[in-house]
Design a protein around this motif. Structure first.
Motif, mmCIF file in Angstrom:
data_model
loop_
_atom_site.group_PDB
_atom_site.id
_atom_site.type_symbol
_atom_site.label_atom_id
_atom_site.label_comp_id
_atom_site.label_asym_id
_atom_site.label_seq_id
_atom_site.Cartn_x
_atom_site.Cartn_y
_atom_site.Cartn_z
ATOM 1 N N PHE A 122 2.584 1.853 -3.465
ATOM 2 C CA PHE A 122 1.774 2.425 -4.528
ATOM 3 C C PHE A 122 1.335 3.858 -4.238
ATOM 4 C CE2 PHE A 122 0.991 -2.023 -5.854
ATOM 5 C CZ PHE A 122 1.300 -1.875 -7.193
ATOM 6 N N PHE A 123 1.128 4.204 -2.986
ATOM 7 C CA PHE A 123 0.543 5.495 -2.672
ATOM 8 C C PHE A 123 1.512 6.472 -2.026
ATOM 9 C CE2 PHE A 123 -3.002 2.523 -2.971
ATOM 10 C CZ PHE A 123 -3.724 3.159 -3.980
ATOM 11 N N GLN A 124 2.746 6.500 -2.511
ATOM 12 C CA GLN A 124 3.696 7.532 -2.117
ATOM 13 C C GLN A 124 3.414 8.784 -2.951
ATOM 14 O OE1 GLN A 124 7.657 6.026 -2.594
ATOM 15 N NE2 GLN A 124 7.256 4.227 -1.335
ATOM 16 N N ARG A 125 3.673 9.926 -2.380
ATOM 17 C CA ARG A 125 3.348 11.180 -3.041
ATOM 18 C C ARG A 125 4.079 11.335 -4.388
ATOM 19 N NH1 ARG A 125 0.876 15.596 -1.426
ATOM 20 N NH2 ARG A 125 0.920 15.069 0.756
ATOM 21 N N PHE A 151 0.831 -1.203 0.000
ATOM 22 C CA PHE A 151 0.000 0.000 0.000
ATOM 23 C C PHE A 151 0.866 1.253 0.000
ATOM 24 C CE2 PHE A 151 -2.360 3.358 2.159
ATOM 25 C CZ PHE A 151 -3.508 3.408 1.383
ATOM 26 N N THR A 174 1.020 5.510 -10.169
ATOM 27 C CA THR A 174 -0.051 4.699 -9.588
ATOM 28 C C THR A 174 -1.357 4.913 -10.332
ATOM 29 O OG1 THR A 174 1.007 4.769 -7.424
ATOM 30 C CG2 THR A 174 -1.336 4.224 -7.468
ATOM 31 N N ILE A 175 -1.657 6.156 -10.660
ATOM 32 C CA ILE A 175 -2.878 6.457 -11.417
ATOM 33 C C ILE A 175 -2.823 5.808 -12.789
ATOM 34 C CG2 ILE A 175 -4.160 8.319 -12.548
ATOM 35 C CD1 ILE A 175 -3.496 10.044 -10.069
ATOM 36 N N LYS A 196 5.008 9.027 -6.375
ATOM 37 C CA LYS A 196 4.635 7.979 -7.328
ATOM 38 C C LYS A 196 3.162 8.015 -7.702
ATOM 39 C CE LYS A 196 8.115 4.614 -6.028
ATOM 40 N NZ LYS A 196 8.367 3.237 -5.595
ATOM 41 N N ILE A 197 2.466 9.091 -7.379
ATOM 42 C CA ILE A 197 1.020 9.125 -7.595
ATOM 43 C C ILE A 197 0.671 9.099 -9.085
ATOM 44 C CG2 ILE A 197 0.676 11.638 -7.552
ATOM 45 C CD1 ILE A 197 -1.480 9.029 -5.756
#
Length: 130
Positions: free
Chosen positions: A59-62, A56, A68-69, A64-65
């Protein structure tokens, strides 16, 4: 040598099957079902190898957003019925997400005895007596 748990071994297998299903899905003219199964298996395998919480946070590091999107957007586009466009978005997100992780994954796979045997020596034990 690093001890590998049974869950991590299962995770490597799930990720491997996921990559196989993704490859077959692309090979069979972007079959939506195979691509969806491949995505689910790959993400499950990753969660088993590094843990759910670390997956989690991965994927949801600032920073890497965007990746991830693109990755999860590609999965969504595949599920909505546009597999070719979804795979393009997914591959873009995959490359952005995992470009720093790929060398570590290769080193991890080298610790698996079967993969190490298949890959061969690769110059690690060079004979200097020539």
């Amino acid at each position: 040598m690093i001890e590998i748990s049974d869950i991590q071994k299962i995770g490597v297998g799930l990720a491997g099957f996921g990559m196989t299903f993704l490859f077959l899905g692309v090979l069979l003219l972007f079959d939506k079902g195979l691509l969806a199964i491949g995505n689910i298996l790959f993400i499950s395998g990753l969660a088993c190898v590094i843990g759910i919480q670390r997956t989690f946070f991965f994927f949801f590091q600032r920073h890497k957003i965007k990746a991830t999107i693109a990755f999860f957007g590609g999965i969504t586009i595949v599920l909505l019925g546009w597999p070719m466009f979804g795979m393009i978005a997914e591959m873009y997100g995959f490359l952005l997400l995992f470009r720093g992780f790929l060398p570590a994954a290769v080193n991890f796979l080298r610790m698996v005895p079967i993969v190490d045997r298949i890959a061969g020596d690769n110059g690690r034990n060079m004979d200097t007596s020539m």
